[in-house]
Design a protein around this motif. Sequence first.
Motif, PDB file in Angstrom:
ATOM      1  N   VAL A  89       0.853  -1.191   0.000  1.00 17.06           N
ATOM      2  CA  VAL A  89       0.000   0.000   0.000  1.00 17.06           C
ATOM      3  C   VAL A  89       0.885   1.237   0.000  1.00 17.06           C
ATOM      4  CG1 VAL A  89      -1.689   1.336   1.297  1.00 17.06           C
ATOM      5  CG2 VAL A  89      -1.942  -1.141   1.127  1.00 17.06           C
ATOM      6  N   VAL A 123      -2.755   6.049   2.114  1.00 19.17           N
ATOM      7  CA  VAL A 123      -4.212   6.088   2.219  1.00 19.17           C
ATOM      8  C   VAL A 123      -4.657   7.539   2.349  1.00 19.17           C
ATOM      9  CG1 VAL A 123      -4.381   3.808   3.287  1.00 19.17           C
ATOM     10  CG2 VAL A 123      -4.246   5.847   4.743  1.00 19.17           C
ATOM     11  N   VAL A 183      -7.676   3.684  -0.427  1.00 18.62           N
ATOM     12  CA  VAL A 183      -6.447   2.876  -0.409  1.00 18.62           C
ATOM     13  C   VAL A 183      -5.771   2.975  -1.767  1.00 18.62           C
ATOM     14  CG1 VAL A 183      -5.459   0.605   0.032  1.00 18.62           C
ATOM     15  CG2 VAL A 183      -7.562   1.305   1.219  1.00 18.62           C
ATOM     16  N   VAL A 222      -2.798   1.624  -3.901  1.00 24.50           N
ATOM     17  CA  VAL A 222      -1.825   0.524  -3.979  1.00 24.50           C
ATOM     18  C   VAL A 222      -0.596   0.990  -4.734  1.00 24.50           C
ATOM     19  CG1 VAL A 222      -1.448  -1.825  -4.827  1.00 24.50           C
ATOM     20  CG2 VAL A 222      -3.668  -1.174  -3.866  1.00 24.50           C
ATOM     21  N   TRP A 239      -6.411  -7.628  -3.553  1.00 22.03           N
ATOM     22  CA  TRP A 239      -6.278  -6.759  -2.402  1.00 22.03           C
ATOM     23  C   TRP A 239      -7.531  -6.709  -1.541  1.00 22.03           C
ATOM     24  CZ3 TRP A 239      -2.069  -4.613  -0.380  1.00 22.03           C
ATOM     25  CH2 TRP A 239      -0.914  -4.552  -1.179  1.00 22.03           C
ATOM     26  N   ILE A 257      -7.596  -6.207   2.598  1.00 21.57           N
ATOM     27  CA  ILE A 257      -8.091  -4.996   3.272  1.00 21.57           C
ATOM     28  C   ILE A 257      -9.271  -5.336   4.178  1.00 21.57           C
ATOM     29  CG2 ILE A 257      -9.020  -2.676   2.908  1.00 21.57           C
ATOM     30  CD1 ILE A 257      -7.595  -2.667   0.190  1.00 21.57           C
TER      31      ILE A 257
END
Length: 834
Positions: free
Chosen positions: A535, A538, A654, A656, A668, A672
Amino acid sequence: MNRLLGRIGRSDLRRHPVQTGLAVVGVAIAVAVVVAVDLANHSAREAMRVSLASVTGAATHQVVSGPDGLDERVYTRLRTELGFHAAAPVIEGGARLAEADTRRSLTLLGLDAFAEGPFQRPLGGTAGLGEAFNELLLGERAIALGSGEAERLGVTAGDALAVQVAGRRVSLEIVSVVDDPQDQARGLILADIATAQTLLDRHGRIDRIDLVADEAAVARLKAELGSGARIVPAAASAQSVLEMSRAFQINLTALSLLAVVVGAFLVFNTLSFLAVRRRATIGVLRAMGVQRGEILRQVLGDALLIGSVGTVIGLALGFGLAHALVGLVLQTVNDVYFSRAAGDLELSTLSLVAGIVVGVGGAVIAALAPAREAAATPPRAALSRSDLEQRAHSLARQATPAGIIVLVIGSALIAGSSGLVVAFAGLFAIILGAALLAPRFMLWLTALLRPLVRGRPLAGLVVEGAAASLSRTGVAVAALSVAVAAVIGVSIMIESFRTSVIDWLQGSLAADYYVTAPVAMDDGTADTVAGLSGVAFVSRSRFETVQTADGPIEIWALGLPNQREPELDLLAGEPAAAYAALAEDDAVLISEPFAARRDLEVGDTLALPVADDASPFEVAGIYRDYGSPTGVVLMRRPLYRALFDDEGLSGIGVHVDPSANAAASPDWQPVIERATADVPGARVTDNAAVFEQSLAIFDRTFAITEVLRWLAGLVAFVGVVSALMALHLDRQREFAVMRAIGFERRGLGFVVGGQSGLLGLAAGLWAIPLGLALAGLLVFVINRRAFGWTMGFELSALPLVEGVLLAVGASLLAALHPAWRAARQGIARGLKGE
């Protein structure tokens, strides 16, 4: 004599049942569309009003605070220390049925029954609850429902109701079903305020305090309440919601009026043919001594008969159509404006009166011009076809400057005002101006084709016949071009908006995944997600609504890592300066609809309520946003937290790392989901799913517009079939002459179909510039003034081709029956009277 003239008129209508029937159908469709849209709008407004009143009651003012609501001790102080007893605490929260239709949402309303007396809410107070009051007060998960809502849910007192509240599934016990004959408590679940606080995890907090107070009492309370609480008018929020939906309903009404305009042209066209067809009869009657007033009353009486029959049928059709449209209107209101609006079809006397006025009044008004022309024609001229055509060409010449003047007036109305209603008036003036120019365009087109058909007798007859019969063809082309232009304009508008929304979504959906929950998340959850391998970072968002005296304001608090800027489409403001001001100063960015509604520009100051005061913020930029018609104020999350002391998160984006090893974590979403498993009701959605859901909402929003577009197309189809069938049936004697001089049936069919197709082509071609003008006005003027949105203009060939094909196809279809009849009609019978 009047009775005899009436019998002659009705006999003529019976002898031509297809034309009369199509005229009645045209009136009926126009009336049905107007009544259906008006009933749907009325039902939506009533549903919103009832929903708003059900939670506000008779309150005049509300005590509110920041996004986290009020400390319940404020209410205690209000009642005890300040001695103000016309006050009631309220807490609201969303709930969804845990089973059956999961899209059905309800509102959990927590009240203090002891304080509800003055507020007259449908489920409030001890009187309505009766013996169940103590159970509601003492039960851990006890609720009450209105009788209408209980019937919809299929439950009664003593049953359990499974719902999703704050991300958790809970089973509520129905201890009372309150008599609610007007269904005012639709969508409401009533609980004691302590129960609601527990279910919503809001211990010690309430959303607001409702008051019944005059201005003097409000002024005293403002001085004594102290910091952290503000008093706003109770009607401000309701009025804001109703005002927001008003533009949407005006748009629907205007679109339905397009069908009325086309229907009026259809009736005018049919009655013009009626006057033309009876011209010889009228000449004989005038020669026998019948007065002009009697002829006028005869034609208007026939129009009244057609309008009355069509109106009766249209009212019935409109009622049935309204049942379908009200669901589409309420779905749009729920998606865009107001999540609690739900209701059934509500009858409105005004809607029915509007339908009668449109049907009966429209038919009489449309017949007035041909009736006066027929009554004013001298007997000798009435028996002369050439005189009629000379008058038609003269009127076409006179209509040209009149059409230009009306176009200029319409353009001036639009350019010289900023109002929505005036813009629609200008739009309809442009439609009328284009209709007045349509006969001249058809003459110009036939003049252009004339050199191309020299030496081709049949083709020459097609072109010359269309130009020579202007009394028959001019109004038909005008009516058809207006109808087809409406279809083209609405099609281009919908496609332009959809393309703009797609472009906006592709630019604004920056994150790869989005985490949302029905409860506030915290930074710990965001940190956990940010720490996942692969990640990149965010984004942290908080969406909250603050109440003001001018209505609610939605705030978007956005938190991004250092050196990261929001991915927005700035429409006003230099990006570098705007983002720098957003990061360092007390500045905000506002969405385009918010700027339009509040009349704000870059550099202006926006006052936002903070605690019991209003703090000024500089508008650093205006960005494109189609997500909220009310508008949004964007600020940096650190500033929001400092102002409102709110640490919660509504969503986590989020991002990536594109360089992450895909094989190490191929999917993903489950990763998550495991990281957010401790958050009740947390939901992880990928970028593509958000995109699809957003487009699905858009398509639902414009579903009713599509329905109205097809209805306008249906009116257009009926109009061209009626007009051209009347035209060809009126030429049966001419066709008999052609047969007598040696025309074969095939050649006669070519002439009939060719002339019909040429008229359809003329109408379709003239509809293209008019349709483009309508589309431009809808995109750049109407939608801008109604919603504050700007959008691109997406022009493709498909709507234009569809419009021309609609006109030509309907025209050729209209020629089938007259051609078949002309080919089989006896020559002697056709020449009878020559």
